[in-house]
Enzyme design. Sequence first.
Site, PDB file in Angstrom:
ATOM      1  N   GLU A 276       0.933  -1.243  -0.027  1.00  0.00           N
ATOM      2  CA  GLU A 276      -0.059  -0.154  -0.049  1.00  0.00           C
ATOM      3  C   GLU A 276       0.857   1.154  -0.096  1.00  0.00           C
ATOM      4  OE1 GLU A 276      -3.168  -0.197  -0.737  1.00  0.00           O
ATOM      5  OE2 GLU A 276      -3.216  -2.175  -0.722  1.00  0.00           O
ATOM      6  N   TRP A 279       1.606   1.724  -3.570  1.00  0.00           N
ATOM      7  CA  TRP A 279       0.622   2.686  -4.361  1.00  0.00           C
ATOM      8  C   TRP A 279       0.828   4.085  -4.192  1.00  0.00           C
ATOM      9  CZ3 TRP A 279      -2.798   1.604  -7.837  1.00  0.00           C
ATOM     10  CH2 TRP A 279      -3.091   0.030  -8.273  1.00  0.00           C
ATOM     11  N   TRP A 360     -15.161  12.976 -12.299  1.00  0.00           N
ATOM     12  CA  TRP A 360     -14.398  12.486 -11.114  1.00  0.00           C
ATOM     13  C   TRP A 360     -13.748  13.849 -10.549  1.00  0.00           C
ATOM     14  CZ3 TRP A 360      -9.233  13.819 -11.309  1.00  0.00           C
ATOM     15  CH2 TRP A 360      -8.829  13.996 -12.625  1.00  0.00           C
ATOM     16  N   TRP A 383      -9.055   8.753  -7.691  1.00  0.00           N
ATOM     17  CA  TRP A 383     -10.131   9.281  -8.273  1.00  0.00           C
ATOM     18  C   TRP A 383     -10.267   8.699  -9.649  1.00  0.00           C
ATOM     19  CZ3 TRP A 383     -15.347  10.142  -7.060  1.00  0.00           C
ATOM     20  CH2 TRP A 383     -15.330  10.613  -5.768  1.00  0.00           C
TER      21      TRP A 383
HETATM   22  C1  LIG Z   1     -11.387   8.240  -4.409  1.00  0.00           C
HETATM   23  C2  LIG Z   1     -10.100   7.961  -3.618  1.00  0.00           C
HETATM   24  C3  LIG Z   1      -9.449   9.028  -2.974  1.00  0.00           C
HETATM   25  C4  LIG Z   1      -8.394   8.993  -2.172  1.00  0.00           C
HETATM   26  N1  LIG Z   1      -7.666  10.162  -1.806  1.00  0.00           N
HETATM   27  C5  LIG Z   1      -6.649   9.870  -0.875  1.00  0.00           C
HETATM   28  C6  LIG Z   1      -5.892  11.139  -0.483  1.00  0.00           C
HETATM   29  O1  LIG Z   1      -6.343  12.177  -0.679  1.00  0.00           O
HETATM   30  N2  LIG Z   1      -4.729  11.065   0.381  1.00  0.00           N
HETATM   31  C7  LIG Z   1      -4.350   9.652   0.815  1.00  0.00           C
HETATM   32  O2  LIG Z   1      -3.282   9.448   1.243  1.00  0.00           O
HETATM   33  N3  LIG Z   1      -4.964   8.619   0.180  1.00  0.00           N
HETATM   34  C8  LIG Z   1      -6.043   8.466  -0.646  1.00  0.00           C
HETATM   35  N4  LIG Z   1      -6.825   7.597  -0.928  1.00  0.00           N
HETATM   36  C9  LIG Z   1      -5.967   6.468  -0.752  1.00  0.00           C
HETATM   37  C10 LIG Z   1      -6.541   5.647   0.273  1.00  0.00           C
HETATM   38  O3  LIG Z   1      -7.922   5.525   0.508  1.00  0.00           O
HETATM   39  C11 LIG Z   1      -5.835   5.874   1.725  1.00  0.00           C
HETATM   40  O4  LIG Z   1      -4.612   6.088   1.629  1.00  0.00           O
HETATM   41  C12 LIG Z   1      -6.393   5.267   2.951  1.00  0.00           C
HETATM   42  O5  LIG Z   1      -7.485   4.926   3.107  1.00  0.00           O
HETATM   43  C13 LIG Z   1      -5.738   5.776   4.348  1.00  0.00           C
HETATM   44  O6  LIG Z   1      -6.020   5.064   5.489  1.00  0.00           O
HETATM   45  P1  LIG Z   1      -4.847   4.238   5.951  1.00  0.00           P
HETATM   46  O7  LIG Z   1      -3.637   5.242   6.382  1.00  0.00           O
HETATM   47  O8  LIG Z   1      -5.476   3.772   7.347  1.00  0.00           O
HETATM   48  O9  LIG Z   1      -4.139   3.200   4.946  1.00  0.00           O
HETATM   49  P2  LIG Z   1      -3.482   1.915   5.145  1.00  0.00           P
HETATM   50  O10 LIG Z   1      -4.523   1.272   4.554  1.00  0.00           O
HETATM   51  O11 LIG Z   1      -3.135   1.747   6.439  1.00  0.00           O
HETATM   52  O12 LIG Z   1      -2.260   2.234   4.180  1.00  0.00           O
HETATM   53  C14 LIG Z   1      -1.028   2.505   4.622  1.00  0.00           C
HETATM   54  C15 LIG Z   1      -0.652   3.832   3.553  1.00  0.00           C
HETATM   55  O13 LIG Z   1      -0.477   3.392   2.414  1.00  0.00           O
HETATM   56  C16 LIG Z   1      -0.672   4.571   1.527  1.00  0.00           C
HETATM   57  N5  LIG Z   1      -2.059   4.121   0.641  1.00  0.00           N
HETATM   58  C17 LIG Z   1      -2.892   2.972   0.975  1.00  0.00           C
HETATM   59  N6  LIG Z   1      -3.854   2.836   0.091  1.00  0.00           N
HETATM   60  C18 LIG Z   1      -3.211   3.843  -0.896  1.00  0.00           C
HETATM   61  C19 LIG Z   1      -3.996   4.101  -2.124  1.00  0.00           C
HETATM   62  N7  LIG Z   1      -4.948   3.225  -2.791  1.00  0.00           N
HETATM   63  N8  LIG Z   1      -3.327   4.909  -3.023  1.00  0.00           N
HETATM   64  C20 LIG Z   1      -2.277   5.742  -2.311  1.00  0.00           C
HETATM   65  N9  LIG Z   1      -1.561   5.260  -1.203  1.00  0.00           N
HETATM   66  C21 LIG Z   1      -2.262   4.652  -0.448  1.00  0.00           C
HETATM   67  C22 LIG Z   1      -1.413   5.752   2.546  1.00  0.00           C
HETATM   68  O14 LIG Z   1      -0.332   6.538   2.599  1.00  0.00           O
HETATM   69  C23 LIG Z   1      -1.676   4.869   3.904  1.00  0.00           C
HETATM   70  O15 LIG Z   1      -1.656   5.799   5.009  1.00  0.00           O
HETATM   71  C24 LIG Z   1      -7.974   7.744  -2.049  1.00  0.00           C
HETATM   72  C25 LIG Z   1      -8.572   6.551  -2.557  1.00  0.00           C
HETATM   73  C26 LIG Z   1      -9.641   6.677  -3.381  1.00  0.00           C
HETATM   74  C27 LIG Z   1     -10.456   5.392  -3.661  1.00  0.00           C
END
Ligand SMILES: Cc1cc2nc3c(=O)[nH]c(=O)nc-3n(C[C@H](O)[C@H](O)[C@H](O)COP(=O)(O)OP(=O)(O)OC[C@H]3O[C@@H](n4cnc5c(N)ncnc54)[C@H](O)[C@@H]3O)c2cc1C
Length: 477
Positions: A276, A279, A360, A383
């Site tokens: 992640e 990503w 989007w 998005w």
């Molecule tokens: C429509 C949409 C908009 C989003 N907008 C943002 C945003 O503005 N900022 C943001 O940080 N993330 C965004 N995300 C990605 C993701 O949803 C969040 O990073 C995640 O939910 C954060 O929760 P967490 O820290 O508990 O993630 P965890 O699941 O604990 O993941 C660890 C870290 O990995 C990174 N990560 C995880 N998933 C993604 C992903 N799909 N894309 C990029 N990095 C990721 C984040 O930095 C996150 O803190 C978006 C996803 C979608 C579908």
Amino acid sequence: MAVPTSIVWFRQDLRVKDNPALNAASSLGNIIPVYIEDTTLPASRVPGGVSKWWLHHSLTALNQRLNDHLIILRGDPKSLLPELMDTLAIDHVFWNRCYEPWAISRDKAIKQTLRDKGKAAKSFNGSLLWEPWDIENKSGAPYKVFTPFYRKGCLQAAEPRYPQAPPARITYADIDSNEQFLTIDQLNYLPAIKWYDGIANTWQPGEEGAAARLATFIEDAATEYKTNRDFPAIPGTSMLSAHLHAGEISPHQIWYAIKGAFGDNENKGIDTFLSELGWREFAHHLIYHFPDFPDKNFNQKFDSFPWRFDQSDFDKWKTGHTGVPIVDAGMRELWHTGFMHNRVRMIVGSFLVKNLLMDWRKGEAWFWDCLADADLANNTAGWQWIAGSGADASPYFRVFNPILQGEKFDKDGNYVTKWCPELKHLPAKYIHKPWEASQPLLRESGITLGEQYPKPMVDLKATRERALAAFGEIKGQ
Ligand SMILES: Cc1cc2nc3c(=O)[nH]c(=O)nc-3n(C[C@H](O)[C@H](O)[C@H](O)COP(=O)(O)OP(=O)(O)OC[C@H]3O[C@@H](n4cnc5c(N)ncnc54)[C@H](O)[C@@H]3O)c2cc1C
């Protein structure tokens, strides 16, 4: 001989630990830590309301770590920084890199101005595991698909650098106050109307809060991450994204803390979590190599997509009154906490773009304003992925079914009823589709659809068909 003095320009690296720019400046001599509110940002990219709230508290925490020495300025960094360096007779400025297209051109311009004056600006990697220009495919081009980017590009490249210890001692230059210096309060990042209680109860911005989140995640959730990460009612993810965006913790600290705690033992939960972070790297790779990515469809076929817009429909989506429970729960979670679970981001995004056929960019802008982790790279990548217009995007024919998604990932309805408590007396079977419950059952559960809880604003099946037809048309072009 006078001790050399340098400016450390803090941007998206609001921390003292593992801060390469701060370390480099501190090892040279005295420092002047500076934060600048950049007034030249494109209007749509000024931090949103929740990001500003976050910044206020994150800057306050950083200033405390810096013993009250943080200088706050407002204006155009391209002129402010060289002027400040002239006034204070300083020859060096250090910063950690940002990857937004405007930040790259701004920073390049500043470096040039300083070079012309015989001064030096030095930048470091403080926020990515791999620099976007270090990862390329066999033909030397940027990757456009995540799996090869991460598996063949990142994981085959040099290991990310180890986190750096904070400076053993930071010494600050003694400087006279100046009428341009502001206090954090004067940035006016806190709104006049106090709408942020739910947000304040959810987060502790700053380096300490970030470290605490990481520790809790390692202790309580990391090994079950792969199993739990898709269930929004379970605290199964790290909640580190906003801390990462503000740079209160670096991905290097997270990467090595996780490896340190669990080793390289192929624990799939851990690998999934690290991917992640991959990503996040991919999203930054994309905005670096394709600077139009935040504003334009990556797949240009989408330029002729027949988006529709209706303000009142958009307002129902924004406020969580669509009548589709998991969508409403997500939008209300966002409004109250500045966060939304990733699974639910995909569901509400698909509903907006596919069931409502809205561009989007509308959803992206709302998230930008409301998310504590609003981040240009991750938000636009998320998005565009949802819309199907992005790099390695969700296929156009994938329309998330919010009922099935709810039944699968929130089986007992705990997430939905937390944010839509008006549905809490309904049996779990109907929580994701209250319109299928009988009138007597609805009455018994205290609900009249259209009163306590809205009727669904659209027919999910018909709007799915409409989306498929519209997406099918551009696919054939
Ligand atoms: C429509 C949409 C908009 C989003 N907008 C943002 C945003 O503005 N900022 C943001 O940080 N993330 C965004 N995300 C990605 C993701 O949803 C969040 O990073 C995640 O939910 C954060 O929760 P967490 O820290 O508990 O993630 P965890 O699941 O604990 O993941 C660890 C870290 O990995 C990174 N990560 C995880 N998933 C993604 C992903 N799909 N894309 C990029 N990095 C990721 C984040 O930095 C996150 O803190 C978006 C996803 C979608 C579908």
